[in-house]
Scaffold this active site. Structure first.
Site, short mmCIF file in Angstrom:
data_model
loop_
_atom_site.label_atom_id
_atom_site.label_comp_id
_atom_site.label_asym_id
_atom_site.label_seq_id
_atom_site.Cartn_x
_atom_site.Cartn_y
_atom_site.Cartn_z
N ASP A 79 0.81 -1.22 0.00
CA ASP A 79 0.00 0.00 0.00
C ASP A 79 0.84 1.27 0.00
O ASP A 79 2.06 1.23 0.14
CB ASP A 79 -0.94 0.00 1.22
CG ASP A 79 -0.27 -0.51 2.49
OD1 ASP A 79 0.94 -0.27 2.67
OD2 ASP A 79 -0.93 -1.17 3.30
N ASN A 114 -7.73 -3.38 14.31
CA ASN A 114 -9.09 -3.74 13.92
C ASN A 114 -9.12 -4.91 12.94
O ASN A 114 -10.14 -5.19 12.32
CB ASN A 114 -9.82 -2.53 13.32
CG ASN A 114 -9.14 -2.00 12.05
OD1 ASN A 114 -8.15 -2.55 11.58
ND2 ASN A 114 -9.70 -0.93 11.50
N GLU A 124 -9.71 -2.32 5.24
CA GLU A 124 -10.40 -2.02 6.49
C GLU A 124 -11.66 -2.89 6.63
O GLU A 124 -12.15 -3.46 5.65
CB GLU A 124 -10.80 -0.54 6.52
CG GLU A 124 -9.63 0.42 6.46
CD GLU A 124 -8.92 0.61 7.80
OE1 GLU A 124 -9.13 -0.21 8.71
OE2 GLU A 124 -8.16 1.58 7.92
#
Length: 251
Positions: free
Chosen positions: A67, A136, A143
């Site tokens: 990324d 998370n 995400e």
């Protein structure tokens, strides 16, 4: 999956570097998928040390990073291109033309995503993908969502991710709100995956990733179905998994 328990971050880094170095020795022209963030820094230092001792040769290695932040050039100190140069590429004999990071400054971001997908395919896919994990459960910048994203795409970063990365910026307001990230399909097509995790703050994510239901709400949980997954985590990161004290666990 194979799970290696490390006593601490130093042991984790050495074990992860050992796995990556074996890949390079077995296939000198391998394609490595690389990650950024605090987790792999020790691994990259160990690889550099072995290179300096003459134990590793990166001349034929090709790399693709997961990324990059949207809006940051590769010369920006907060960019992931800069991170890779600073933590690995500047210290080993890799051909810089063989290192690939998404272009966060591309004029056409969707075209850049398409280009990156085609690049990975042109290299014949990824031989080994190194991953860290977010608190998370994100991998790369995938995400928690309602569905798994397939290939390279633009993502809006969650508040928790922005907060976690703010320590690397002068101000939380300086953290970009978007990133280009390799998708779940691209990650899962890697021939081997190496997931590393350190610290109590990763314990919940690791437990859900390895032993919870497979769900896009915990993106890393998809790794459960990969045929060649190796996890290297320290005692703190594995503290909620109830795995005992064995050095290696095969699940």
């Amino acid at each position: 999956m194979r799970i290696y328990r490390a006593k601490n971050y130093q042991e984790l880094s050495r074990k992860a570097a050992n796995i990556i170095s074996a890949q390079i020795i077995i296939k000198p022209n391998c394609v490595l998928g690389l990650a950024t963030g605090s987790s792999p820094i020790g691994t990259y230092r160990q690889l550099t040390e072995w290179y300096e001792k003459g134990d590793l040769d990166f001349r034929e290695v090709k790399t693709v990073n997961l990324d990059e932040y949207v809006g940051l050039s590769g010369t920006d100190h907060q960019s992931y291109r800069y991170f890779m140069n600073d933590n690995l590429f500047n210290h080993v004999n890799i051909d810089r033309q063989n290192t690939n990071v998404p272009n966060g400054k591309a004029a056409d971001l969707q075209a850049e995503c398409k280009r990156y997908n085609e690049l990975i395919r042109s290299l014949g896919g990824i031989d080994m993908q190194l991953l860290g994990i977010g608190r998370n459960g994100h991998i790369g910048f995938n995400e928690p969502e309602e569905a798994f994203e397939k290939e390279t795409h633009i993502v809006n970063l969650t508040d928790s991710t922005i907060e976690a990365n703010a320590r690397l910026f002068d101000n939380i307001a300086d953290v970009p709100g978007q990133a280009i990230t390799m998708g779940i399909k691209s990650i899962m097509q890697a021939k081997r995956i190496l997931l590393i995790a350190s610290g109590k703050d990763k314990a919940d994510a690791i437990q859900k990733t390895l032993f919870g239901p497979v769900s896009p709400k915990v993106p890393a949980s998809i790794l459960q179905i990969h045929q060649n997954l190796t996890v290297v985590a320290d005692d703190d990161a594995l503290s909620e998994c109830g795995l005992g004290s064995e050095g290696m666990i095969v699940c």
